[in-house]
Design a protein around this motif. Structure first.
Motif, short mmCIF file in Angstrom:
data_model
loop_
_atom_site.label_atom_id
_atom_site.label_comp_id
_atom_site.label_asym_id
_atom_site.label_seq_id
_atom_site.Cartn_x
_atom_site.Cartn_y
_atom_site.Cartn_z
N GLN A 42 0.74 -1.23 -0.20
CA GLN A 42 0.12 0.18 0.43
C GLN A 42 0.67 1.11 -0.20
OE1 GLN A 42 -2.76 -0.14 3.22
NE2 GLN A 42 -4.28 -1.68 2.53
N GLN A 43 0.45 2.11 -0.63
CA GLN A 43 1.64 3.70 -0.12
C GLN A 43 1.45 4.24 0.54
OE1 GLN A 43 0.65 5.80 -3.97
NE2 GLN A 43 2.68 6.32 -4.55
N THR A 44 0.66 3.82 1.42
CA THR A 44 0.36 5.14 2.62
C THR A 44 1.12 4.21 3.19
OG1 THR A 44 -1.91 4.00 2.64
CG2 THR A 44 -1.79 6.04 1.74
N PHE A 45 1.51 2.74 3.13
CA PHE A 45 2.02 2.11 4.77
C PHE A 45 2.75 2.61 5.27
CE2 PHE A 45 5.50 -0.78 5.90
CZ PHE A 45 4.92 -1.19 7.04
N TYR A 46 4.27 3.17 4.92
CA TYR A 46 4.95 3.89 5.57
C TYR A 46 4.58 4.74 6.46
CZ TYR A 46 8.86 0.81 4.06
OH TYR A 46 9.19 -0.26 3.89
N ASP A 47 3.84 5.78 5.93
CA ASP A 47 3.29 6.98 6.76
C ASP A 47 2.26 6.75 7.46
OD1 ASP A 47 3.50 8.68 5.19
OD2 ASP A 47 1.73 8.81 3.41
N ASP A 48 1.29 5.63 7.53
CA ASP A 48 -0.06 4.36 8.28
C ASP A 48 1.21 4.21 9.85
OD1 ASP A 48 -2.10 5.43 6.58
OD2 ASP A 48 -1.68 3.49 5.94
N TRP A 49 2.70 3.82 9.13
CA TRP A 49 3.85 3.04 10.02
C TRP A 49 3.35 4.53 11.53
CZ3 TRP A 49 8.35 3.65 11.00
CH2 TRP A 49 9.18 3.29 12.38
N ALA A 50 3.78 5.58 10.83
CA ALA A 50 5.19 6.38 11.58
C ALA A 50 3.60 7.00 12.24
CB ALA A 50 5.43 7.47 10.27
N LYS A 51 2.45 7.37 11.76
CA LYS A 51 1.62 7.54 12.99
C LYS A 51 1.19 6.55 13.93
CE LYS A 51 -1.06 9.18 8.75
NZ LYS A 51 -2.27 9.03 7.67
N LYS A 52 1.22 5.89 13.78
CA LYS A 52 0.93 4.70 15.30
C LYS A 52 2.31 4.82 15.85
CE LYS A 52 -0.35 1.91 12.48
NZ LYS A 52 -0.97 -0.07 11.65
N LYS A 53 3.36 5.85 15.86
CA LYS A 53 4.06 5.89 16.45
C LYS A 53 4.94 7.46 17.52
CE LYS A 53 6.30 2.14 14.75
NZ LYS A 53 6.28 0.13 16.26
#
Length: 135
Positions: A42-53
């Protein structure tokens, strides 16, 4: 010295040591967790990952990848948004690269290999002051 005074100093010293340990404790973030630094589904994978940190000064980002297959470049916001290597601040290419987040602010990274950035292999993190984030 009285027993009460010695006990008080011991308790005070212990609490002080614990606070110092808490303030100096930093986190190592494996970028992408199990995926590592690879093209996401998914193109937003790393954005989504960072939002949880939560990222604070002194934390480390570890980009896990194979040398020769990927890179990590640190860039400014404009170059990040356009996947441009026009003004690269730093390049990592030896694999399993570690970046210490040394100051408060925004950090921008992407893979400069082929069209990896356009495919979503890019990361933006916002770093805060550890004392302010723990309140």
């Amino acid at each position: 010295m009285s027993v009460k005074m010695k006990l008080g100093l011991l308790v005070f010293g212990t609490i002080g040591s614990m606070l110092l340990e808490f303030v100096s404790c930093k986190t190592v973030h494996i970028v992408g967790d199990q995926l590592g630094w690879n093209i996401p589904t998914q193109q937003t994978f790393y954005d989504d990952w960072a939002k949880k940190k939560a990222f604070v000064v002194g934390d480390q980002l570890v980009f896990q990848y194979h040398p020769g297959l990927n890179t990590v470049v640190m860039v400014n916001k404009e170059d990040y948004e356009h996947c441009s290597t026009r003004n690269v601040l730093h390049t990592y290419f030896k694999g399993n690269s570690s970046v210490t987040l040394e100051k408060v602010g925004d950090y921008y990274f992407f893979s400069s290999v082929g069209k990896h950035c356009e495919a979503g292999m890019k990361l933006h993190v916002t770093v805060t002051n550890p004392l302010k984030s723990s309140q």
